[in-house]
Design a protein around this motif. Structure first.
Motif, PDB file in Angstrom:
ATOM      1  N   GLU A  19       0.880  -1.254   0.105  1.00 23.28           N
ATOM      2  CA  GLU A  19       0.064  -0.177  -0.027  1.00 23.28           C
ATOM      3  C   GLU A  19       0.891   1.198  -0.066  1.00 23.28           C
ATOM      4  OE1 GLU A  19      -3.310   2.257   2.664  1.00 23.28           O
ATOM      5  OE2 GLU A  19      -2.827   0.174   3.044  1.00 23.28           O
ATOM      6  N   LYS A  20       1.845   1.303   0.936  1.00 27.81           N
ATOM      7  CA  LYS A  20       2.786   2.556   0.959  1.00 27.81           C
ATOM      8  C   LYS A  20       3.551   2.599  -0.386  1.00 27.81           C
ATOM      9  CE  LYS A  20       4.536   5.986   3.022  1.00 27.81           C
ATOM     10  NZ  LYS A  20       3.922   7.064   3.424  1.00 27.81           N
ATOM     11  N   ILE A  21       4.160   1.696  -1.161  1.00 21.97           N
ATOM     12  CA  ILE A  21       4.781   1.768  -2.280  1.00 21.97           C
ATOM     13  C   ILE A  21       3.757   2.549  -3.412  1.00 21.97           C
ATOM     14  CG2 ILE A  21       5.639   0.375  -4.370  1.00 21.97           C
ATOM     15  CD1 ILE A  21       6.632  -1.456  -2.193  1.00 21.97           C
ATOM     16  N   ALA A  22       2.510   2.019  -3.280  1.00 19.62           N
ATOM     17  CA  ALA A  22       1.316   2.601  -4.261  1.00 19.62           C
ATOM     18  C   ALA A  22       1.284   4.019  -4.101  1.00 19.62           C
ATOM     19  CB  ALA A  22       0.149   1.674  -4.298  1.00 19.62           C
ATOM     20  N   ILE A  23       1.163   4.284  -2.918  1.00 19.60           N
ATOM     21  CA  ILE A  23       0.919   5.865  -2.119  1.00 19.60           C
ATOM     22  C   ILE A  23       2.304   6.519  -2.703  1.00 19.60           C
ATOM     23  CG2 ILE A  23       1.017   7.319  -0.192  1.00 19.60           C
ATOM     24  CD1 ILE A  23      -0.585   5.300   1.091  1.00 19.60           C
ATOM     25  N   ASN A  24       3.554   6.141  -2.524  1.00 18.46           N
ATOM     26  CA  ASN A  24       4.663   6.786  -2.907  1.00 18.46           C
ATOM     27  C   ASN A  24       4.678   7.057  -4.530  1.00 18.46           C
ATOM     28  OD1 ASN A  24       5.471   7.460  -0.443  1.00 18.46           O
ATOM     29  ND2 ASN A  24       6.643   5.626  -0.177  1.00 18.46           N
ATOM     30  N   ALA A  25       4.305   6.156  -5.106  1.00 23.79           N
ATOM     31  CA  ALA A  25       4.391   5.815  -6.668  1.00 23.79           C
ATOM     32  C   ALA A  25       3.243   7.002  -7.127  1.00 23.79           C
ATOM     33  CB  ALA A  25       3.955   4.818  -7.140  1.00 23.79           C
ATOM     34  N   ASP A  60       4.850  22.316  -7.637  1.00 24.10           N
ATOM     35  CA  ASP A  60       4.008  22.236  -8.794  1.00 24.10           C
ATOM     36  C   ASP A  60       2.676  22.651  -8.337  1.00 24.10           C
ATOM     37  OD1 ASP A  60       6.149  20.946  -9.997  1.00 24.10           O
ATOM     38  OD2 ASP A  60       5.241  18.845  -9.982  1.00 24.10           O
ATOM     39  N   GLU A  61       1.774  22.972  -9.359  1.00 16.08           N
ATOM     40  CA  GLU A  61       0.389  23.220  -8.875  1.00 16.08           C
ATOM     41  C   GLU A  61      -0.227  21.846  -8.696  1.00 16.08           C
ATOM     42  OE1 GLU A  61       1.181  25.117 -12.160  1.00 16.08           O
ATOM     43  OE2 GLU A  61       2.073  26.457 -10.962  1.00 16.08           O
ATOM     44  N   ASP A  62       0.319  21.030  -9.246  1.00 16.85           N
ATOM     45  CA  ASP A  62      -0.282  19.251  -8.915  1.00 16.85           C
ATOM     46  C   ASP A  62       0.064  19.077  -7.486  1.00 16.85           C
ATOM     47  OD1 ASP A  62      -1.046  16.778  -8.952  1.00 16.85           O
ATOM     48  OD2 ASP A  62       0.593  15.983 -10.356  1.00 16.85           O
ATOM     49  N   THR A  63      -1.138  19.081  -6.644  1.00 13.13           N
ATOM     50  CA  THR A  63      -0.876  18.848  -5.337  1.00 13.13           C
ATOM     51  C   THR A  63      -0.706  17.305  -5.078  1.00 13.13           C
ATOM     52  OG1 THR A  63      -3.350  18.729  -5.225  1.00 13.13           O
ATOM     53  CG2 THR A  63      -2.402  20.909  -4.767  1.00 13.13           C
ATOM     54  N   SER A  64      -0.663  16.359  -5.992  1.00 15.89           N
ATOM     55  CA  SER A  64      -0.606  14.999  -5.574  1.00 15.89           C
ATOM     56  C   SER A  64       0.788  14.620  -5.074  1.00 15.89           C
ATOM     57  CB  SER A  64      -0.969  13.991  -6.905  1.00 15.89           C
ATOM     58  OG  SER A  64       0.180  14.428  -8.043  1.00 15.89           O
ATOM     59  N   LEU A  65       1.718  15.772  -5.445  1.00 13.86           N
ATOM     60  CA  LEU A  65       2.903  15.425  -4.879  1.00 13.86           C
ATOM     61  C   LEU A  65       2.960  15.900  -3.260  1.00 13.86           C
ATOM     62  CD1 LEU A  65       5.439  16.407  -7.678  1.00 13.86           C
ATOM     63  CD2 LEU A  65       4.889  14.334  -7.123  1.00 13.86           C
ATOM     64  N   ASP A  66       2.215  16.833  -2.853  1.00 11.78           N
ATOM     65  CA  ASP A  66       2.438  17.320  -1.365  1.00 11.78           C
ATOM     66  C   ASP A  66       1.564  16.591  -0.536  1.00 11.78           C
ATOM     67  OD1 ASP A  66       0.275  18.530  -1.882  1.00 11.78           O
ATOM     68  OD2 ASP A  66       0.870  20.534  -2.124  1.00 11.78           O
ATOM     69  N   GLY A  67       0.657  15.583  -1.117  1.00 11.73           N
ATOM     70  CA  GLY A  67      -0.013  14.921   0.109  1.00 11.73           C
ATOM     71  C   GLY A  67      -1.477  15.655   0.281  1.00 11.73           C
TER      72      GLY A  67
END
Length: 127
Positions: free
Chosen positions: A92-98, A118-125
């Motif tokens: 699960e954690k590998i998928a989250i980090n990916a 980035d404007e892409d917030t997927s990188l900041d959680g």
């Protein structure tokens, strides 16, 4: 847990029960012991250069292996006490980090997800 982790846990549980130590293996105590062992692992690398840390002597590597074994043993016991499947949690954690660190955006860059700006917030959680 996988068969080999289950087997390791069974051995660790039997070891603790033979000594009447299971009473001391609360999640809090196991987490504290795990942190202590991680500190002991760090001591082996303190003050080494990057190159020295990758070229350990046979004796130093044996000592590091024993610290890693202590960490693994406490981790397996803690997961058992909390009924956590370590391999499922790792998957699960590998998928989250990916998702947080898309390879095409972060390749060769070791910053934390929140530091990409980035404007892409997927990188900041925050997504």
């Amino acid at each position: 847990m996988s068969d080999s982790l289950d087997q390791l846990n069974a051995r660790l549980l039997a070891f603790a029960r033979e000594r009447d130590w299971e009473q001391f293996h609360s999640p809090k105590n196991l987490a504290m012991a795990l942190a202590g062992e991680a500190g002991e692992l760090l001591e082996h690398f303190q003050w080494l250069s990057e190159q020295q840390s990758a070229e350990l002597s046979a004796e130093k590597k044996r000592q590091v292996a024993h610290e890693l074994a202590d960490i693994l043993n406490y981790l397996v016991r803690l997961a058992e006490r909390l009924d956590i499947d370590l391999l499922a949690a790792a998957d699960e954690k590998i998928a989250i980090n990916a998702a947080r660190y898309p390879a095409d955006k972060v390749r060769g860059d070791a910053r934390r997800a929140s530091e990409y700006g980035d404007e892409d917030t997927s990188l900041d959680g925050s997504a």
